[in-house]
Design a protein around this motif. Structure first.
Motif, PDB file in Angstrom:
ATOM      1  N   GLY A 232       0.803  -1.212   0.000  1.00 20.22           N
ATOM      2  CA  GLY A 232       0.000   0.000   0.000  1.00 20.22           C
ATOM      3  C   GLY A 232       0.836   1.262   0.000  1.00 20.22           C
ATOM      4  O   GLY A 232       1.880   1.336  -0.653  1.00 20.22           O
ATOM      5  N   GLN A 233       0.389   2.271   0.754  1.00 21.94           N
ATOM      6  CA  GLN A 233       1.084   3.561   0.723  1.00 21.94           C
ATOM      7  C   GLN A 233       2.501   3.467   1.287  1.00 21.94           C
ATOM      8  O   GLN A 233       3.407   4.173   0.827  1.00 21.94           O
ATOM      9  CB  GLN A 233       0.289   4.607   1.496  1.00 21.94           C
ATOM     10  N   ALA A 234       2.714   2.583   2.288  1.00 20.14           N
ATOM     11  CA  ALA A 234       4.071   2.422   2.829  1.00 20.14           C
ATOM     12  C   ALA A 234       4.993   1.866   1.750  1.00 20.14           C
ATOM     13  O   ALA A 234       6.158   2.260   1.639  1.00 20.14           O
ATOM     14  CB  ALA A 234       4.060   1.508   4.047  1.00 20.14           C
ATOM     15  N   GLY A 235       4.462   0.941   0.927  1.00 18.51           N
ATOM     16  CA  GLY A 235       5.246   0.377  -0.162  1.00 18.51           C
ATOM     17  C   GLY A 235       5.557   1.416  -1.222  1.00 18.51           C
ATOM     18  O   GLY A 235       6.668   1.477  -1.743  1.00 18.51           O
ATOM     19  N   LEU A 236       4.559   2.247  -1.525  1.00 14.00           N
ATOM     20  CA  LEU A 236       4.782   3.303  -2.515  1.00 14.00           C
ATOM     21  C   LEU A 236       5.794   4.315  -2.006  1.00 14.00           C
ATOM     22  O   LEU A 236       6.624   4.832  -2.758  1.00 14.00           O
ATOM     23  CB  LEU A 236       3.463   4.012  -2.835  1.00 14.00           C
ATOM     24  N   GLN A 237       5.749   4.591  -0.697  1.00 14.48           N
ATOM     25  CA  GLN A 237       6.711   5.537  -0.117  1.00 14.48           C
ATOM     26  C   GLN A 237       8.139   5.044  -0.340  1.00 14.48           C
ATOM     27  O   GLN A 237       9.028   5.805  -0.724  1.00 14.48           O
ATOM     28  CB  GLN A 237       6.432   5.718   1.380  1.00 14.48           C
ATOM     29  N   GLU A 238       8.347   3.737  -0.091  1.00 17.65           N
ATOM     30  CA  GLU A 238       9.685   3.155  -0.292  1.00 17.65           C
ATOM     31  C   GLU A 238      10.125   3.269  -1.739  1.00 17.65           C
ATOM     32  O   GLU A 238      11.248   3.688  -2.046  1.00 17.65           O
ATOM     33  CB  GLU A 238       9.641   1.659   0.003  1.00 17.65           C
ATOM     34  N   LEU A 239       9.213   2.887  -2.635  1.00 15.89           N
ATOM     35  CA  LEU A 239       9.553   2.890  -4.056  1.00 15.89           C
ATOM     36  C   LEU A 239       9.838   4.319  -4.519  1.00 15.89           C
ATOM     37  O   LEU A 239      10.840   4.589  -5.198  1.00 15.89           O
ATOM     38  CB  LEU A 239       8.392   2.292  -4.859  1.00 15.89           C
ATOM     39  N   ALA A 240       8.968   5.246  -4.110  1.00 20.61           N
ATOM     40  CA  ALA A 240       9.119   6.638  -4.534  1.00 20.61           C
ATOM     41  C   ALA A 240      10.365   7.266  -3.905  1.00 20.61           C
ATOM     42  O   ALA A 240      10.995   8.137  -4.509  1.00 20.61           O
ATOM     43  CB  ALA A 240       7.875   7.430  -4.155  1.00 20.61           C
ATOM     44  N   GLY A 241      10.724   6.816  -2.700  1.00 20.01           N
ATOM     45  CA  GLY A 241      11.937   7.322  -2.058  1.00 20.01           C
ATOM     46  C   GLY A 241      13.161   7.038  -2.913  1.00 20.01           C
ATOM     47  O   GLY A 241      14.104   7.841  -2.962  1.00 20.01           O
ATOM     48  N   ASN A 242      13.133   5.910  -3.617  1.00 24.25           N
ATOM     49  CA  ASN A 242      14.249   5.595  -4.515  1.00 24.25           C
ATOM     50  C   ASN A 242      14.281   6.528  -5.710  1.00 24.25           C
ATOM     51  O   ASN A 242      15.351   6.885  -6.203  1.00 24.25           O
ATOM     52  CB  ASN A 242      14.155   4.137  -4.970  1.00 24.25           C
ATOM     53  N   ALA A 243      13.084   6.933  -6.177  1.00 27.55           N
ATOM     54  CA  ALA A 243      13.046   7.894  -7.283  1.00 27.55           C
ATOM     55  C   ALA A 243      13.649   9.219  -6.824  1.00 27.55           C
ATOM     56  O   ALA A 243      14.420   9.857  -7.553  1.00 27.55           O
ATOM     57  CB  ALA A 243      11.607   8.086  -7.759  1.00 27.55           C
ATOM     58  N   THR A 244      13.318   9.641  -5.598  1.00 29.40           N
ATOM     59  CA  THR A 244      13.879  10.886  -5.064  1.00 29.40           C
ATOM     60  C   THR A 244      15.401  10.775  -4.950  1.00 29.40           C
ATOM     61  O   THR A 244      16.139  11.694  -5.317  1.00 29.40           O
ATOM     62  CB  THR A 244      13.266  11.206  -3.691  1.00 29.40           C
ATOM     63  N   LEU A 245      15.849   9.633  -4.442  1.00 28.21           N
ATOM     64  CA  LEU A 245      17.300   9.417  -4.291  1.00 28.21           C
ATOM     65  C   LEU A 245      18.011   9.560  -5.641  1.00 28.21           C
ATOM     66  O   LEU A 245      19.023  10.255  -5.768  1.00 28.21           O
ATOM     67  CB  LEU A 245      17.535   8.033  -3.696  1.00 28.21           C
ATOM     68  N   LEU A 246      17.431   8.902  -6.677  1.00 31.41           N
ATOM     69  CA  LEU A 246      18.056   8.954  -8.007  1.00 31.41           C
ATOM     70  C   LEU A 246      17.993  10.370  -8.572  1.00 31.41           C
ATOM     71  O   LEU A 246      18.925  10.830  -9.236  1.00 31.41           O
ATOM     72  CB  LEU A 246      17.358   7.960  -8.945  1.00 31.41           C
ATOM     73  N   TYR A 247      16.892  11.073  -8.297  1.00 35.94           N
ATOM     74  CA  TYR A 247      16.746  12.460  -8.779  1.00 35.94           C
ATOM     75  C   TYR A 247      17.797  13.362  -8.124  1.00 35.94           C
ATOM     76  O   TYR A 247      18.416  14.198  -8.780  1.00 35.94           O
ATOM     77  CB  TYR A 247      15.328  12.936  -8.468  1.00 35.94           C
ATOM     78  N   TYR A 248      18.027  13.175  -6.817  1.00 33.39           N
ATOM     79  CA  TYR A 248      19.077  13.949  -6.118  1.00 33.39           C
ATOM     80  C   TYR A 248      20.439  13.721  -6.769  1.00 33.39           C
ATOM     81  O   TYR A 248      21.303  14.587  -6.767  1.00 33.39           O
ATOM     82  CB  TYR A 248      19.157  13.536  -4.641  1.00 33.39           C
ATOM     83  N   MET A 249      20.627  12.490  -7.312  1.00 35.80           N
ATOM     84  CA  MET A 249      21.926  12.140  -7.902  1.00 35.80           C
ATOM     85  C   MET A 249      22.074  12.707  -9.316  1.00 35.80           C
ATOM     86  O   MET A 249      23.134  12.597  -9.924  1.00 35.80           O
ATOM     87  CB  MET A 249      22.087  10.612  -7.929  1.00 35.80           C
ATOM     88  N   SER A 250      20.997  13.284  -9.863  1.00 36.57           N
ATOM     89  CA  SER A 250      21.060  13.799 -11.242  1.00 36.57           C
ATOM     90  C   SER A 250      21.473  15.273 -11.257  1.00 36.57           C
ATOM     91  O   SER A 250      21.295  15.996 -10.269  1.00 36.57           O
ATOM     92  CB  SER A 250      19.690  13.651 -11.923  1.00 36.57           C
ATOM     93  N   GLU A 251      22.007  15.730 -12.406  1.00 37.36           N
ATOM     94  CA  GLU A 251      22.373  17.146 -12.586  1.00 37.36           C
ATOM     95  C   GLU A 251      21.137  18.024 -12.461  1.00 37.36           C
ATOM     96  O   GLU A 251      21.179  19.109 -11.890  1.00 37.36           O
ATOM     97  CB  GLU A 251      22.962  17.345 -13.982  1.00 37.36           C
ATOM     98  N   GLU A 252      20.044  17.528 -13.029  1.00 33.24           N
ATOM     99  CA  GLU A 252      18.801  18.300 -13.029  1.00 33.24           C
ATOM    100  C   GLU A 252      18.330  18.573 -11.596  1.00 33.24           C
ATOM    101  O   GLU A 252      17.974  19.701 -11.251  1.00 33.24           O
ATOM    102  CB  GLU A 252      17.735  17.538 -13.823  1.00 33.24           C
ATOM    103  N   GLY A 253      18.363  17.526 -10.766  1.00 28.92           N
ATOM    104  CA  GLY A 253      17.954  17.697  -9.366  1.00 28.92           C
ATOM    105  C   GLY A 253      18.910  18.622  -8.633  1.00 28.92           C
ATOM    106  O   GLY A 253      18.490  19.490  -7.848  1.00 28.92           O
ATOM    107  N   ALA A 254      20.207  18.465  -8.892  1.00 29.71           N
ATOM    108  CA  ALA A 254      21.214  19.282  -8.202  1.00 29.71           C
ATOM    109  C   ALA A 254      21.097  20.753  -8.592  1.00 29.71           C
ATOM    110  O   ALA A 254      21.412  21.642  -7.789  1.00 29.71           O
ATOM    111  CB  ALA A 254      22.621  18.756  -8.522  1.00 29.71           C
ATOM    112  N   GLU A 255      20.637  21.048  -9.827  1.00 30.02           N
ATOM    113  CA  GLU A 255      20.491  22.432 -10.278  1.00 30.02           C
ATOM    114  C   GLU A 255      19.527  23.214  -9.367  1.00 30.02           C
ATOM    115  O   GLU A 255      19.770  24.378  -9.026  1.00 30.02           O
ATOM    116  CB  GLU A 255      20.006  22.454 -11.743  1.00 30.02           C
ATOM    117  N   GLY A 256      18.441  22.557  -8.947  1.00 31.67           N
ATOM    118  CA  GLY A 256      17.475  23.230  -8.067  1.00 31.67           C
ATOM    119  C   GLY A 256      18.115  23.642  -6.754  1.00 31.67           C
ATOM    120  O   GLY A 256      17.970  24.782  -6.293  1.00 31.67           O
ATOM    121  N   LYS A 257      18.849  22.720  -6.149  1.00 30.79           N
ATOM    122  CA  LYS A 257      19.533  23.010  -4.876  1.00 30.79           C
ATOM    123  C   LYS A 257      20.587  24.093  -5.055  1.00 30.79           C
ATOM    124  O   LYS A 257      20.683  25.044  -4.277  1.00 30.79           O
ATOM    125  CB  LYS A 257      20.191  21.730  -4.349  1.00 30.79           C
TER     126      LYS A 257
END
Ligand code: 2NE
Length: 275
Positions: A232-257
């Protein structure tokens, strides 16, 4: 493999070597049944393994054989300290803290392999269910006892078990409280393989080493994806957390910060809107 002891506990042993952590429940006189202290110690060791970036695989096992020659992975909650509202520790408080441990094991982004020799019974059976993979020794015995001893695990112990072995078999396991051999467990998809008991740890190390050759991010995303299908939502949170992690690792994500820190507007125009 050169196991190094990480920390001294009362109820468990905790070792590490070459990217692998090994957590051993060490109460063989109780068939490795857990009391609240055992669970707190297990939680502490699993949390340590989670935070250690060198560790990719955790082996969970039980100490043995006992002096009577019998093996156990874990016989569940220690019934001799079961009080009116849970398992009672030295502080006199009744708890079901194994549920916290189950959630940590479920969500931590590393592979947990149960090495089961002898009994995996009751809450001990649920612990092996929660592991990503189970390697059984040929002397392993699996089963639930809840309805016999006045308990049940209607969480992962019932719902996830039924995802593994199917609804009919899961209901049989819980309603009849029978014991199943390693061969029967293999037939119903409850374990990944069966090996001679003296080969159990070596087999676990071999599986761990094969996993450690693989991409850590691929494995963590797969674990989250398998969980998300059921959680359920806890599972989606885990999966989506990985998307956030990968986004942080991208140039595009780093540009915002970077833009925020440099007090300028972000320039996302250089990044494509991929099809
Ligand atoms: C595991 C099993 C089938 C082994 O049988 P056997 O004949 O090989 O050994 P024996 O003689 O029953 O046990 C050896 C010693 O270990 C203790 C026994 O009392 C015995 O102690 P002594 O008489 O030698 O002093 N022992 C074994 N399991 C224990 C336990 N769980 N708590 C306290 N002491 C234990 C057989 O021992 C067995 O059926 N054990 C009980 C399994 C069980 O019902 N577990 C609890 C299920 S409920 C649960 O775990 C749970 C839950 O449902 C929900 C949330 C949290 C936990």
């Amino acid at each position: 493999i050169d196991w190094q002891s990480v920390k001294t506990y009362e109820d468990i042993l905790y070792h590490k070597a070459d990217g692998i952590a090994k957590i051993t429940i060490n109460r063989p006189h109780k068939r490795n049944a857990f009391r609240p202290k055992t669970v707190f110690e297990l939680y502490d060791a699993f949390a340590n393994a989670r935070e250690d970036t060198r560790i990719g695989v955790i082996l969970l096992t039980g100490a043995g054989p006992h002096t009577d020659g019998k093996y156990a992975f874990c016989a569940g909650g220690d019934q001799s300290v079961r009080g009116h509202a849970g398992y009672v520790g030295e502080d006199g408080v009744p708890r079901l803290n194994v549920l916290d441990l189950q959630r940590l094991m479920r969500s931590m982004p590393k592979v947990i392999i149960a090495l089961v020799a002898g009994y995996a019974i009751g809450g001990g059976h649920v612990l092996h269910i929660l592991c990503d993979l189970t390697i059984a020794a040929d002397n392993a015995v699996f089963g639930q006892t809840g309805p016999k001893v006045g308990s049940f695990d209607g969480g992962f112990g019932a719902s996830y078990l039924s995802r593994i072995v199917g609804q009919k078999k899961a209901r049989e396991i819980w309603y009849l409280c029978r014991q199943y051999s390693a061969t029967q467990a293999l037939e119903m998809g409850l374990v990944n393989c069966v090996v001679p008991v003296e080969q159990l740890e070596a087999e676990g190390i071999q599986w761990a080493q094969e996993i450690l050759e693989k991409s850590p991010i691929a494995i963590r995303c797969l674990k989250a994806a398998f969980n998300a299908d059921c959680d359920g939502q806890a599972g989606l949170q885990e999966l989506a957390g990985n998307a956030t992690l990968l986004y942080y690792m991208s140039e595009e994500g780093a540009e915002g910060k970077q833009a925020f820190l440099e007090k300028r507007s972000p320039d996302f125009r250089q990044y494509p809107w991929l099809p």
